[in-house]
Design a protein around this motif. Structure first.
Motif, PDB file in Angstrom:
ATOM      1  N   ALA A 285      57.163  26.227 -14.899  1.00  0.00           N
ATOM      2  CA  ALA A 285      56.524  25.342 -14.189  1.00  0.00           C
ATOM      3  C   ALA A 285      55.320  26.004 -13.580  1.00  0.00           C
ATOM      4  CB  ALA A 285      57.059  24.531 -13.088  1.00  0.00           C
ATOM      5  N   PHE A 286      55.534  27.051 -12.826  1.00  0.00           N
ATOM      6  CA  PHE A 286      54.587  27.741 -12.345  1.00  0.00           C
ATOM      7  C   PHE A 286      53.339  28.332 -13.448  1.00  0.00           C
ATOM      8  CE2 PHE A 286      52.713  31.755 -11.068  1.00  0.00           C
ATOM      9  CZ  PHE A 286      52.132  31.783  -9.687  1.00  0.00           C
ATOM     10  N   PHE A 287      53.817  28.943 -14.233  1.00  0.00           N
ATOM     11  CA  PHE A 287      52.848  29.015 -15.472  1.00  0.00           C
ATOM     12  C   PHE A 287      51.997  28.068 -16.105  1.00  0.00           C
ATOM     13  CE2 PHE A 287      55.437  33.335 -15.217  1.00  0.00           C
ATOM     14  CZ  PHE A 287      54.626  34.109 -14.866  1.00  0.00           C
ATOM     15  N   ASP A 288      52.819  27.097 -16.077  1.00  0.00           N
ATOM     16  CA  ASP A 288      52.348  25.919 -16.965  1.00  0.00           C
ATOM     17  C   ASP A 288      51.224  25.374 -15.882  1.00  0.00           C
ATOM     18  OD1 ASP A 288      53.825  26.075 -19.275  1.00  0.00           O
ATOM     19  OD2 ASP A 288      54.965  24.440 -18.432  1.00  0.00           O
ATOM     20  N   ARG A 289      51.236  25.270 -14.752  1.00  0.00           N
ATOM     21  CA  ARG A 289      50.253  24.927 -13.574  1.00  0.00           C
ATOM     22  C   ARG A 289      49.252  25.834 -13.552  1.00  0.00           C
ATOM     23  NH1 ARG A 289      54.356  22.364  -9.015  1.00  0.00           N
ATOM     24  NH2 ARG A 289      55.341  20.873 -10.323  1.00  0.00           N
ATOM     25  N   MET A 290      49.499  27.114 -13.656  1.00  0.00           N
ATOM     26  CA  MET A 290      48.475  28.036 -13.709  1.00  0.00           C
ATOM     27  C   MET A 290      47.502  28.030 -14.609  1.00  0.00           C
ATOM     28  SD  MET A 290      48.290  29.747 -10.701  1.00  0.00           S
ATOM     29  CE  MET A 290      47.734  31.273 -10.889  1.00  0.00           C
ATOM     30  N   ASN A 291      48.345  27.840 -15.926  1.00  0.00           N
ATOM     31  CA  ASN A 291      47.456  27.798 -17.255  1.00  0.00           C
ATOM     32  C   ASN A 291      46.374  26.403 -17.227  1.00  0.00           C
ATOM     33  OD1 ASN A 291      48.688  29.946 -18.073  1.00  0.00           O
ATOM     34  ND2 ASN A 291      49.966  28.815 -19.554  1.00  0.00           N
ATOM     35  N   ALA A 292      47.083  25.371 -16.713  1.00  0.00           N
ATOM     36  CA  ALA A 292      46.275  24.113 -16.614  1.00  0.00           C
ATOM     37  C   ALA A 292      45.054  24.161 -15.364  1.00  0.00           C
ATOM     38  CB  ALA A 292      47.258  23.116 -16.356  1.00  0.00           C
ATOM     39  N   GLY A 293      45.184  25.435 -14.881  1.00  0.00           N
ATOM     40  CA  GLY A 293      43.986  25.557 -13.625  1.00  0.00           C
ATOM     41  C   GLY A 293      44.529  24.795 -12.414  1.00  0.00           C
ATOM     42  N   ASP A 294      45.850  24.260 -12.235  1.00  0.00           N
ATOM     43  CA  ASP A 294      46.335  23.793 -11.242  1.00  0.00           C
ATOM     44  C   ASP A 294      46.807  24.705 -10.181  1.00  0.00           C
ATOM     45  OD1 ASP A 294      47.515  22.059  -9.472  1.00  0.00           O
ATOM     46  OD2 ASP A 294      48.756  21.210 -10.858  1.00  0.00           O
ATOM     47  N   VAL A 295      46.094  25.444  -9.503  1.00  0.00           N
ATOM     48  CA  VAL A 295      46.543  26.299  -8.562  1.00  0.00           C
ATOM     49  C   VAL A 295      47.239  25.707  -7.571  1.00  0.00           C
ATOM     50  CG1 VAL A 295      45.693  28.329  -7.158  1.00  0.00           C
ATOM     51  CG2 VAL A 295      44.671  27.971  -9.271  1.00  0.00           C
ATOM     52  N   ALA A 296      46.661  24.731  -6.916  1.00  0.00           N
ATOM     53  CA  ALA A 296      47.436  23.962  -5.960  1.00  0.00           C
ATOM     54  C   ALA A 296      48.878  23.635  -6.147  1.00  0.00           C
ATOM     55  CB  ALA A 296      46.614  22.848  -5.459  1.00  0.00           C
ATOM     56  N   GLY A 297      48.911  23.019  -7.367  1.00  0.00           N
ATOM     57  CA  GLY A 297      50.194  22.507  -7.928  1.00  0.00           C
ATOM     58  C   GLY A 297      51.110  23.728  -8.105  1.00  0.00           C
ATOM     59  N   ALA A 298      50.735  24.958  -8.613  1.00  0.00           N
ATOM     60  CA  ALA A 298      51.517  26.182  -8.685  1.00  0.00           C
ATOM     61  C   ALA A 298      51.992  26.574  -7.493  1.00  0.00           C
ATOM     62  CB  ALA A 298      50.872  27.097  -9.404  1.00  0.00           C
ATOM     63  N   PHE A 299      51.184  26.693  -6.316  1.00  0.00           N
ATOM     64  CA  PHE A 299      51.354  27.096  -5.170  1.00  0.00           C
ATOM     65  C   PHE A 299      52.384  26.168  -4.221  1.00  0.00           C
ATOM     66  CE2 PHE A 299      48.809  30.476  -6.242  1.00  0.00           C
ATOM     67  CZ  PHE A 299      48.862  31.590  -5.297  1.00  0.00           C
ATOM     68  N   ASP A 300      52.433  24.810  -4.785  1.00  0.00           N
ATOM     69  CA  ASP A 300      53.496  23.836  -4.144  1.00  0.00           C
ATOM     70  C   ASP A 300      54.834  24.493  -4.446  1.00  0.00           C
ATOM     71  OD1 ASP A 300      51.694  22.447  -3.233  1.00  0.00           O
ATOM     72  OD2 ASP A 300      51.678  20.917  -4.866  1.00  0.00           O
ATOM     73  N   LEU A 301      55.055  25.290  -5.666  1.00  0.00           N
ATOM     74  CA  LEU A 301      56.389  25.881  -6.023  1.00  0.00           C
ATOM     75  C   LEU A 301      56.869  27.214  -5.037  1.00  0.00           C
ATOM     76  CD1 LEU A 301      55.979  25.674  -9.754  1.00  0.00           C
ATOM     77  CD2 LEU A 301      57.202  24.257  -8.097  1.00  0.00           C
ATOM     78  N   LEU A 302      55.886  27.568  -4.227  1.00  0.00           N
ATOM     79  CA  LEU A 302      56.051  28.827  -3.166  1.00  0.00           C
ATOM     80  C   LEU A 302      56.371  28.273  -1.810  1.00  0.00           C
ATOM     81  CD1 LEU A 302      54.431  29.997  -5.686  1.00  0.00           C
ATOM     82  CD2 LEU A 302      53.384  31.347  -3.841  1.00  0.00           C
ATOM     83  N   THR A 303      57.226  29.006  -1.120  1.00  0.00           N
ATOM     84  CA  THR A 303      57.553  28.636   0.350  1.00  0.00           C
ATOM     85  C   THR A 303      56.087  28.953   0.932  1.00  0.00           C
ATOM     86  OG1 THR A 303      58.163  30.928   0.668  1.00  0.00           O
ATOM     87  CG2 THR A 303      59.941  29.582   0.042  1.00  0.00           C
ATOM     88  N   ASP A 304      56.230  28.354   2.335  1.00  0.00           N
ATOM     89  CA  ASP A 304      54.991  28.400   3.102  1.00  0.00           C
ATOM     90  C   ASP A 304      54.687  29.695   3.671  1.00  0.00           C
ATOM     91  OD1 ASP A 304      54.603  25.562   3.062  1.00  0.00           O
ATOM     92  OD2 ASP A 304      55.532  25.269   5.103  1.00  0.00           O
ATOM     93  N   ASP A 305      55.673  30.922   3.622  1.00  0.00           N
ATOM     94  CA  ASP A 305      55.706  32.234   3.928  1.00  0.00           C
ATOM     95  C   ASP A 305      55.619  33.212   2.906  1.00  0.00           C
ATOM     96  OD1 ASP A 305      58.212  31.980   3.578  1.00  0.00           O
ATOM     97  OD2 ASP A 305      59.024  33.072   5.272  1.00  0.00           O
ATOM     98  N   ALA A 306      55.515  32.709   1.773  1.00  0.00           N
ATOM     99  CA  ALA A 306      55.481  33.432   0.415  1.00  0.00           C
ATOM    100  C   ALA A 306      54.693  34.668   0.540  1.00  0.00           C
ATOM    101  CB  ALA A 306      55.148  32.714  -0.812  1.00  0.00           C
ATOM    102  N   ALA A 307      55.062  35.683  -0.160  1.00  0.00           N
ATOM    103  CA  ALA A 307      54.216  37.097  -0.314  1.00  0.00           C
ATOM    104  C   ALA A 307      54.234  37.346  -1.630  1.00  0.00           C
ATOM    105  CB  ALA A 307      54.908  38.251   0.552  1.00  0.00           C
ATOM    106  N   TRP A 308      52.890  37.803  -2.023  1.00  0.00           N
ATOM    107  CA  TRP A 308      52.601  38.207  -3.440  1.00  0.00           C
ATOM    108  C   TRP A 308      52.150  39.482  -3.740  1.00  0.00           C
ATOM    109  CZ3 TRP A 308      50.837  33.997  -6.989  1.00  0.00           C
ATOM    110  CH2 TRP A 308      50.211  34.375  -8.537  1.00  0.00           C
TER     111      TRP A 308
END
Length: 149
Positions: A21-44
């Motif tokens: 789902a993360f990659f599907d959202r990123m591919n669609a340009g839905d960065v906000a939707g992809a980042f909804d799958l991350l915790t608030d304190d996520a680190a990359w």
């Protein structure tokens, strides 16, 4: 990272579905939707910079790349997913075209770590030479910025 023991088949399937789902959202340009799958304190972690960025820094960087450097978001094709415990490893191929018409054809390895149902850490490994060449990255791995930030 605490050893949580073996994950259940349901947890492993859920985590793999979240990565897809993360990659599907990123591919669609839905960065906000992809980042909804991350915790608030996520680190990359990015191999290009060799450091972790927090969620807001990474989101701003991806938004900037998508709007300023690329004609469309990088299209990630997942070729392999492997999951164990609270982690999912993803091999992907990413393709995009820059606004200058250069082709970006990248091989990636991502490692996602979950905290419950959300992604808490993400490691991104790729061909840094290719990234540096296509995007004219600095020696430190920083993107060429035209904004005052």
């Amino acid at each position: 990272m605490a050893d949580t023991g073996a994950a259940t088949p349901t947890t492993v399937a859920r985590n793999k579905a979240a990565v897809r789902a993360f990659f599907d959202r990123m591919n669609a340009g839905d960065v906000a939707g992809a980042f909804d799958l991350l915790t608030d304190d996520a680190a990359w972690f990015s191999l290009s910079t060799r450091r972790f960025s927090d969620r807001d820094q990474m989101r701003a960087s991806i938004d900037w790349v998508n709007t300023e450097l690329l004609r469309a978001p990088i299209q990630q094709t997942v070729t392999t997913l492997t999951a164990e415990d609270d982690r999912v490893a993803a091999l992907t191929e990413g393709h995009a075209v820059t606004v200058a018409g250069k082709h970006y054809d990248q091989a990636y390895h991502f490692l996602f770590e979950f905290s419950g149902e959300r992604i808490s850490r993400l490691w991104e490994f790729n061909d840094t030479y290719h990234s540096r060449t296509v995007f004219a990255l600095s020696e430190a791995g920083d993107l060429p910025r035209t904004d005052p930030a």
